[in-house]
Design a protein around this motif. Structure first.
Motif, PDB file in Angstrom:
ATOM      1  N   GLY A  18       0.822  -1.207   0.000  1.00  0.00           N
ATOM      2  CA  GLY A  18       0.000   0.000   0.000  1.00  0.00           C
ATOM      3  C   GLY A  18       0.854   1.254   0.000  1.00  0.00           C
ATOM      4  O   GLY A  18       1.746   1.421  -0.826  1.00  0.00           O
ATOM      5  N   ASN A  19       0.617   2.151   0.973  1.00  0.00           N
ATOM      6  CA  ASN A  19       1.356   3.419   1.009  1.00  0.00           C
ATOM      7  C   ASN A  19       2.603   3.356   1.896  1.00  0.00           C
ATOM      8  O   ASN A  19       3.217   4.381   2.182  1.00  0.00           O
ATOM      9  CB  ASN A  19       0.441   4.553   1.490  1.00  0.00           C
ATOM     10  N   LYS A  20       2.961   2.181   2.341  1.00  0.00           N
ATOM     11  CA  LYS A  20       4.173   2.027   3.141  1.00  0.00           C
ATOM     12  C   LYS A  20       5.375   1.778   2.242  1.00  0.00           C
ATOM     13  O   LYS A  20       5.332   0.938   1.338  1.00  0.00           O
ATOM     14  CB  LYS A  20       4.032   0.870   4.138  1.00  0.00           C
ATOM     15  N   LYS A  21       6.451   2.494   2.501  1.00  0.00           N
ATOM     16  CA  LYS A  21       7.677   2.292   1.739  1.00  0.00           C
ATOM     17  C   LYS A  21       8.420   1.086   2.291  1.00  0.00           C
ATOM     18  O   LYS A  21       8.728   1.032   3.482  1.00  0.00           O
ATOM     19  CB  LYS A  21       8.569   3.530   1.824  1.00  0.00           C
ATOM     20  N   VAL A  22       8.709   0.136   1.410  1.00  0.00           N
ATOM     21  CA  VAL A  22       9.373  -1.103   1.819  1.00  0.00           C
ATOM     22  C   VAL A  22      10.721  -1.206   1.131  1.00  0.00           C
ATOM     23  O   VAL A  22      10.835  -1.008  -0.080  1.00  0.00           O
ATOM     24  CB  VAL A  22       8.515  -2.341   1.473  1.00  0.00           C
ATOM     25  N   CYS A  23      11.728  -1.527   1.884  1.00  0.00           N
ATOM     26  CA  CYS A  23      13.074  -1.733   1.340  1.00  0.00           C
ATOM     27  C   CYS A  23      13.452  -3.197   1.501  1.00  0.00           C
ATOM     28  O   CYS A  23      13.367  -3.743   2.597  1.00  0.00           O
ATOM     29  CB  CYS A  23      14.069  -0.840   2.087  1.00  0.00           C
ATOM     30  N   LYS A  24      13.835  -3.839   0.401  1.00  0.00           N
ATOM     31  CA  LYS A  24      14.320  -5.226   0.443  1.00  0.00           C
ATOM     32  C   LYS A  24      15.828  -5.239   0.647  1.00  0.00           C
ATOM     33  O   LYS A  24      16.551  -4.553  -0.067  1.00  0.00           O
ATOM     34  CB  LYS A  24      14.055  -5.933  -0.884  1.00  0.00           C
ATOM     35  N   ILE A  25      16.287  -6.043   1.579  1.00  0.00           N
ATOM     36  CA  ILE A  25      17.724  -6.294   1.689  1.00  0.00           C
ATOM     37  C   ILE A  25      17.944  -7.781   1.894  1.00  0.00           C
ATOM     38  O   ILE A  25      17.025  -8.516   2.260  1.00  0.00           O
ATOM     39  CB  ILE A  25      18.388  -5.483   2.818  1.00  0.00           C
ATOM     40  N   LYS A  26      19.162  -8.214   1.650  1.00  0.00           N
ATOM     41  CA  LYS A  26      19.498  -9.632   1.819  1.00  0.00           C
ATOM     42  C   LYS A  26      20.177  -9.859   3.159  1.00  0.00           C
ATOM     43  O   LYS A  26      20.840  -8.967   3.701  1.00  0.00           O
ATOM     44  CB  LYS A  26      20.402 -10.098   0.682  1.00  0.00           C
ATOM     45  N   CYS A  27      20.010 -11.052   3.658  1.00  0.00           N
ATOM     46  CA  CYS A  27      20.574 -11.403   4.967  1.00  0.00           C
ATOM     47  C   CYS A  27      22.080 -11.150   5.019  1.00  0.00           C
ATOM     48  O   CYS A  27      22.608 -10.704   6.040  1.00  0.00           O
ATOM     49  CB  CYS A  27      20.293 -12.865   5.282  1.00  0.00           C
ATOM     50  N   LYS A  28      22.749 -11.428   3.931  1.00  0.00           N
ATOM     51  CA  LYS A  28      24.210 -11.306   3.921  1.00  0.00           C
ATOM     52  C   LYS A  28      24.663  -9.854   4.051  1.00  0.00           C
ATOM     53  O   LYS A  28      25.820  -9.581   4.359  1.00  0.00           O
ATOM     54  CB  LYS A  28      24.784 -11.915   2.645  1.00  0.00           C
ATOM     55  N   ASP A  29      23.725  -8.907   3.819  1.00  0.00           N
ATOM     56  CA  ASP A  29      24.081  -7.489   3.894  1.00  0.00           C
ATOM     57  C   ASP A  29      23.887  -6.896   5.283  1.00  0.00           C
ATOM     58  O   ASP A  29      24.188  -5.725   5.504  1.00  0.00           O
ATOM     59  CB  ASP A  29      23.250  -6.682   2.893  1.00  0.00           C
ATOM     60  N   ILE A  30      23.369  -7.699   6.206  1.00  0.00           N
ATOM     61  CA  ILE A  30      23.143  -7.207   7.563  1.00  0.00           C
ATOM     62  C   ILE A  30      24.487  -6.950   8.244  1.00  0.00           C
ATOM     63  O   ILE A  30      25.366  -7.803   8.275  1.00  0.00           O
ATOM     64  CB  ILE A  30      22.331  -8.213   8.397  1.00  0.00           C
ATOM     65  N   SER A  31      24.640  -5.753   8.790  1.00  0.00           N
ATOM     66  CA  SER A  31      25.832  -5.372   9.541  1.00  0.00           C
ATOM     67  C   SER A  31      25.409  -4.409  10.630  1.00  0.00           C
ATOM     68  O   SER A  31      24.258  -3.959  10.675  1.00  0.00           O
ATOM     69  CB  SER A  31      26.849  -4.694   8.616  1.00  0.00           C
TER      70      SER A  31
END
Length: 640
Positions: free
Chosen positions: A50-63
């Motif tokens: 809907g009107n929520k901004k969602v950002c996809k990231i990958k597990c390997k990028d978690i820091s």
């Protein structure tokens, strides 16, 4: 159409996108790399934002840097096999997050049946380090979304404490386009091959051999379909009469089975397909369609948005004792808390001047106000320690998620009510105690002190290990075994209930500002102006309190004469004779000081000084600077 952010580029860009998003999705893979059932469901949920901004990231990028950028966001974790498990404790401590659980991640094989096959032993991963880590990760989640009731219940059997979490069964997710496409499959081809379709796979868990054996036992001709795209697979589903799927382990809500059914195929499966016992699956194809259209995506986003928008509950608490005779604005203090708190706890120490009776009346007219008397022996040698104990008791009666502590001479300004409520949404999960501004009046509203710290411990999470008292390094006991304190505490610090260590606090006040304040106290006009501008800006941004302790200087001097000198002797186990040397206000014993002299001194202090810390005798040759604030006094005080 959707507020999508799909970014797997450089870290700088990633962090910018995280800061701009409302919700962060975290997964091993997305549909641009792998069209598995889990990935397809994740994509549908992503598109339904809907009107929520969602950002996809990958597990390997978690820091740590990535986590820090999203401290105030809501995170959703999907499949996370590639997540560095060492980051889980930090995620639990710092982030607000939910989990969509597709399988059984607590098991090293993600399947207890496969565990048995590979090791020859029943799965005991729930008792091993992996199981404990995964279950703690799930326990730290705001909400857990399951694929089926059977999956959820199996988790509960192994981790009963998860049953008390916010649990929701959402099943596999389908968008309207896919549901329409499957319906076309079902209704568009009336002539089907009188054969079974089996999806080929080399994975033991998929049970291809068992599906073949089933077809043979039922004398159903079959074809094994493999190495085709997802679209080609859906086309073939419209061509066959039967679909056979016999997984060898628990499959939480296999998407392929739903696709086959909605394509018009006759389903042959086993109890390992865990959603098949649920009511929505037991109905007609129209029932299944209706469920998928109106439940999964809507339920998921309703709960996520509710979590983002939810208002945390706040309990205010304070203590009273003979506030009327001491001329404390206790009613205004309590009423100001009632404007933003869900509950206001007031613990009275046994007032004898009508304060208790007025509290009874106040509580009868305001259902938020909870009053209780906790009488103490105020003639006890260590009566000063009771101040912290009274606060600790009041705190123990609080039921809100947050606690707001105030003394009975502190008032919250009406402009800060909403700021306090909003602040609860903005504090990272790892912060348990927050210091906020204090406006310290001197002799009226015209002068604000700069000779004392402009902050006080104020808002804290309502956690059972937080209380008030004397810190461990300052705790002393007299010959009778009674507790007192070494100098350095007022006996009301925020401490840990178990070891009495001080609770870490986050503070807006830093060394740079402290340096400016110290230079201001030396009379440097430029620094006074800088500090005044900073302070006025501060109180417009952060909520705080207006402190009336030194507002009425005549009253304050009298409390020093009649109470505070005795209080500090009790607290620190010191004996202080009533002599001129020990009187920081007058060059005579307190017993020789008249009310007229106190009134005269109060007027002089108000006129000549901007504050004074009474560890030393007053020196009017060293006037203390002060600042002015633009904000009016709280309305409750202006109208009192």
């Amino acid at each position: 159409m959707f507020n999508k952010v799909n970014i797997f580029g450089d870290k700088e860009t990633l962090i910018e996108k995280i800061r701009d998003a409302d919700v962060i999705f975290v997964a091993d893979l997305y549909t641009d790399e792998y069209l598995g059932g889990a990935e397809l469901t994740t994509e549908v949920l992503y598109e339904g934002s809907g009107n929520k901004k969602v950002c996809k990231i990958k597990c390997k990028d978690i820091s740590n840097e990535v986590v820090e950028a999203g401290l105030l966001k809501h995170w959703v974790f999907f499949n996370y096999a590639s997540l560095n498990l060492n980051t889980i404790p930090g995620i639990v401590a710092n982030l607000n997050y939910s989990i969509v659980e597709y399988d059984y991640k607590f098991c090293m094989y993600r399947s207890t049946e496969k565990h048995l096959k590979e090791t020859g032993q029943d799965c005991d991963c729930h008792n091993q380090q992996l199981g404990k880590l995964v279950s703690s990760f799930m326990f730290g989640a705001r909400k857990i979304f399951w694929m089926s009731e059977g999956q959820r219940d199996f988790y509960f059997e192994n981790f009963p404490f998860l049953e008390n979490k916010n649990n929701y069964v959402i099943s596999s997710a389908f968008n309207l386009e896919m549901i329409s496409k499957l319906k076309s499959n079902r209704e568009g081809n009336t002539k089907r091959l009188p054969k079974a379709m089996i999806v080929g796979s080399s994975s033991w868990i998929k049970g291809v051999e068992d599906s073949i054996d089933y077809c043979k036992s039922k004398k159903i001709d079959f074809d094994i379909v493999h190495n085709v795209t997802h679209d080609e697979m859906l086309t073939k589903m419209s061509q066959y009469e039967h679909f056979v799927f016999m997984p060898r382990g628990k499959d939480t809500c296999p998407r392929i089975l739903i696709e086959a059914r909605l394509s018009g195929m006759k389903i042959h499966t086993n109890k390992n397909c865990q959603h098949t016992s649920e009511s929505w699956w037991q109905g007609t194809n129209d029932d299944v369609e209706s469920y998928l259209k109106n439940h999964t995506v809507q339920k998921f986003w309703k709960e996520i948005v509710d979590n983002i928008n939810r208002k945390s509950t706040i309990s205010g608490y304070t203590t009273t004792r003979n506030c009327i005779s001491q001329k404390y604005p206790y009613k205004e203090a309590i009423l100001s808390m009632s404007k933003f708190c869900d509950q206001v706890v007031v613990v009275d120490g046994g007032s004898t001047d009508g304060t208790w009776e007025s509290l009874v009346e106040l509580s009868e007219n305001n259902e938020k106000i909870i009053i209780e008397q906790k009488k103490r022996d105020w003639s006890h040698k260590r009566f000063a320690v009771f101040d912290g104990l009274q606060k600790a008791y009041a705190r123990s009666l609080c039921t809100g998620e947050w606690c707001w502590q105030m003394d009975s001479d502190e008032i919250v300004h009406e402009d800060d009510y909403d700021k306090i409520v909003n602040l609860t949404k903005q504090i990272p999960k790892s912060i348990h105690l927050l210091a906020l501004p204090v406006i310290e009046y001197w002799g009226g509203s015209e002068k604000v002190r700069i000779d004392v710290n402009p902050w006080k411990w104020r808002m804290s999470r309502n956690l059972p290990h937080i209380t008030h008292g004397i810190p461990s390094n300052l705790r002393k006991f007299d010959e009778n075994g009674d507790l007192y304190a070494a100098p350095g505490t007022d006996g009301c610090d925020y401490i840990n209930t178990e070891d009495h260590n001080v609770i870490p606090c986050v503070n807006f006040y830093n060394q740079d500002i402290h340096t400016v304040r110290m230079m201001s106290l030396q009379g440097n006009e430029d620094h006074i102006e800088t500090y005044e501008n900073w302070f006025n800006n501060l109180i417009n941004q952060l909520p705080g309190v207006h402190h009336y302790s030194w507002y009425d200087l005549e009253r304050k001097i009298k409390t020093y004469k009649n109470y505070w000198s005795k209080h500090w002797q009790s607290m620190y186990d010191i004996k202080q004779e009533d002599t001129p040397e020990n009187n920081m206000f007058f060059d005579k014993s307190w017993s020789d000081v008249s009310d007229d002299e106190i009134k005269e001194l109060a007027l002089k202090l108000k006129d000549k000084m901007g504050g004074w810390i009474f560890h030393n005798k007053i020196d009017f040759d060293k006037p203390t600077p002060h600042v002015y604030i633009e904000r009016e006094e709280p309305k409750l005080m202006r109208e009192s």
